[in-house]
Design a protein around this motif. Sequence first.
Motif, PDB file in Angstrom:
ATOM      1  N   GLN A  94       2.279  33.580   1.587  1.00 15.46           N
ATOM      2  CA  GLN A  94       1.720  34.926   1.653  1.00 15.46           C
ATOM      3  C   GLN A  94       0.230  34.888   1.991  1.00 15.46           C
ATOM      4  O   GLN A  94      -0.287  35.796   2.672  1.00 15.46           O
ATOM      5  CB  GLN A  94       1.942  35.658   0.335  1.00 15.46           C
ATOM      6  N   ARG A  97      -0.106  34.616   5.738  1.00 16.34           N
ATOM      7  CA  ARG A  97       0.106  35.922   6.384  1.00 16.34           C
ATOM      8  C   ARG A  97      -1.094  36.842   6.177  1.00 16.34           C
ATOM      9  O   ARG A  97      -1.540  37.511   7.105  1.00 16.34           O
ATOM     10  CB  ARG A  97       1.372  36.579   5.833  1.00 16.34           C
ATOM     11  N   GLU A  98      -1.621  36.859   4.957  1.00 16.82           N
ATOM     12  CA  GLU A  98      -2.773  37.706   4.662  1.00 16.82           C
ATOM     13  C   GLU A  98      -3.955  37.339   5.557  1.00 16.82           C
ATOM     14  O   GLU A  98      -4.659  38.213   6.072  1.00 16.82           O
ATOM     15  CB  GLU A  98      -3.158  37.554   3.184  1.00 16.82           C
ATOM     16  N   PRO A 120       6.407  35.590  10.509  1.00 13.94           N
ATOM     17  CA  PRO A 120       6.699  36.984  10.846  1.00 13.94           C
ATOM     18  C   PRO A 120       5.671  37.924  10.239  1.00 13.94           C
ATOM     19  O   PRO A 120       5.234  37.733   9.103  1.00 13.94           O
ATOM     20  CB  PRO A 120       8.090  37.204  10.230  1.00 13.94           C
ATOM     21  N   LEU A 121       5.269  38.911  11.006  1.00 10.62           N
ATOM     22  CA  LEU A 121       4.280  39.886  10.536  1.00 10.62           C
ATOM     23  C   LEU A 121       4.918  41.252  10.310  1.00 10.62           C
ATOM     24  O   LEU A 121       4.221  42.263  10.241  1.00 10.62           O
ATOM     25  CB  LEU A 121       3.137  39.993  11.556  1.00 10.62           C
ATOM     26  N   ASN A 122       6.240  41.264  10.214  1.00  7.69           N
ATOM     27  CA  ASN A 122       7.002  42.507  10.008  1.00  7.69           C
ATOM     28  C   ASN A 122       6.641  43.521  11.098  1.00  7.69           C
ATOM     29  O   ASN A 122       6.579  43.176  12.261  1.00  7.69           O
ATOM     30  CB  ASN A 122       6.779  43.034   8.594  1.00  7.69           C
ATOM     31  N   ASN A 123       6.362  44.744  10.727  1.00  6.24           N
ATOM     32  CA  ASN A 123       6.056  45.767  11.740  1.00  6.24           C
ATOM     33  C   ASN A 123       4.560  46.012  11.891  1.00  6.24           C
ATOM     34  O   ASN A 123       4.146  47.018  12.455  1.00  6.24           O
ATOM     35  CB  ASN A 123       6.758  47.086  11.366  1.00  6.24           C
ATOM     36  N   TYR A 124       3.756  45.085  11.392  1.00  7.65           N
ATOM     37  CA  TYR A 124       2.314  45.307  11.391  1.00  7.65           C
ATOM     38  C   TYR A 124       1.744  45.380  12.807  1.00  7.65           C
ATOM     39  O   TYR A 124       0.858  46.181  13.086  1.00  7.65           O
ATOM     40  CB  TYR A 124       1.633  44.181  10.616  1.00  7.65           C
ATOM     41  N   HIS A 127       4.818  41.361  17.890  1.00  8.72           N
ATOM     42  CA  HIS A 127       4.519  39.929  17.866  1.00  8.72           C
ATOM     43  C   HIS A 127       5.771  39.096  18.093  1.00  8.72           C
ATOM     44  O   HIS A 127       6.895  39.607  18.034  1.00  8.72           O
ATOM     45  CB  HIS A 127       3.898  39.546  16.514  1.00  8.72           C
ATOM     46  N   SER A 129       7.169  35.415  16.503  1.00  8.64           N
ATOM     47  CA  SER A 129       7.003  34.305  15.573  1.00  8.64           C
ATOM     48  C   SER A 129       7.756  33.106  16.145  1.00  8.64           C
ATOM     49  O   SER A 129       8.968  33.160  16.334  1.00  8.64           O
ATOM     50  CB  SER A 129       7.573  34.695  14.204  1.00  8.64           C
TER      51      SER A 129
END
Length: 211
Positions: A94, A97-98, A120-124, A127, A129
């Motif tokens: 985490q 990712r942060e 993975p950066l989800n929906n931020y 992108h 990965s």
Amino acid sequence: MNNLNCLVYEKEAYLQGYHTIIGLDEAGRGPMAGPLTVGGVIFPKNYYDKRINDSKQLTAKKREELSEIIKANALAYKVEVISVEEVDKLNVYQASREGMLRIINTIAIHPDYALTDAMPLNNYIPHTSIIKGDSLSLSIAAASILAKVTRDHIMEEYAKLYPEYGFEKHKGYVTKAHKEALLKYGVTPIHRKSFGPVKEILNHQINLFEL
């Protein structure tokens, strides 16, 4: 990287209509001491340099040289340092990712697409990965170099504060010499208290205190 295949992911993003692509990678997930560093690099469209490669495949001298080349040629770059305390609080995954999200938010040129090394950066942000991305994408490889060089410099400075631990050699990773120093000299403020070998020493100290 000795061929233009390392630009495949960048070119795919350009074809989808994106313009500002950032490569993101971290250094220092595995060590039991020292911070985590995350690098971000945005190159001009189709920028290529065959010397840029996964930082783990390069000598320290070559990483230093390439770090300066990357900084000179990038449209924008940034390295985020995640403290030991944050790594312990968030966990190293985490925290990685942060660090990437912080770079996306604060780098001088705002990216519209990201390439990450298996993060993975989800929906931020739109992108991709990529597993082993630091050996498949020039942008990610460049980010890995900046992150690694920055972290090595930090650990070399810590080696001056804690000379008995040999941080200049193992950079905080779990080596035989590091574990022996940890047993002999104890836990320093830069050791990750959530990591197994460090946690064992702390638990042992607590048990002795309770006796």
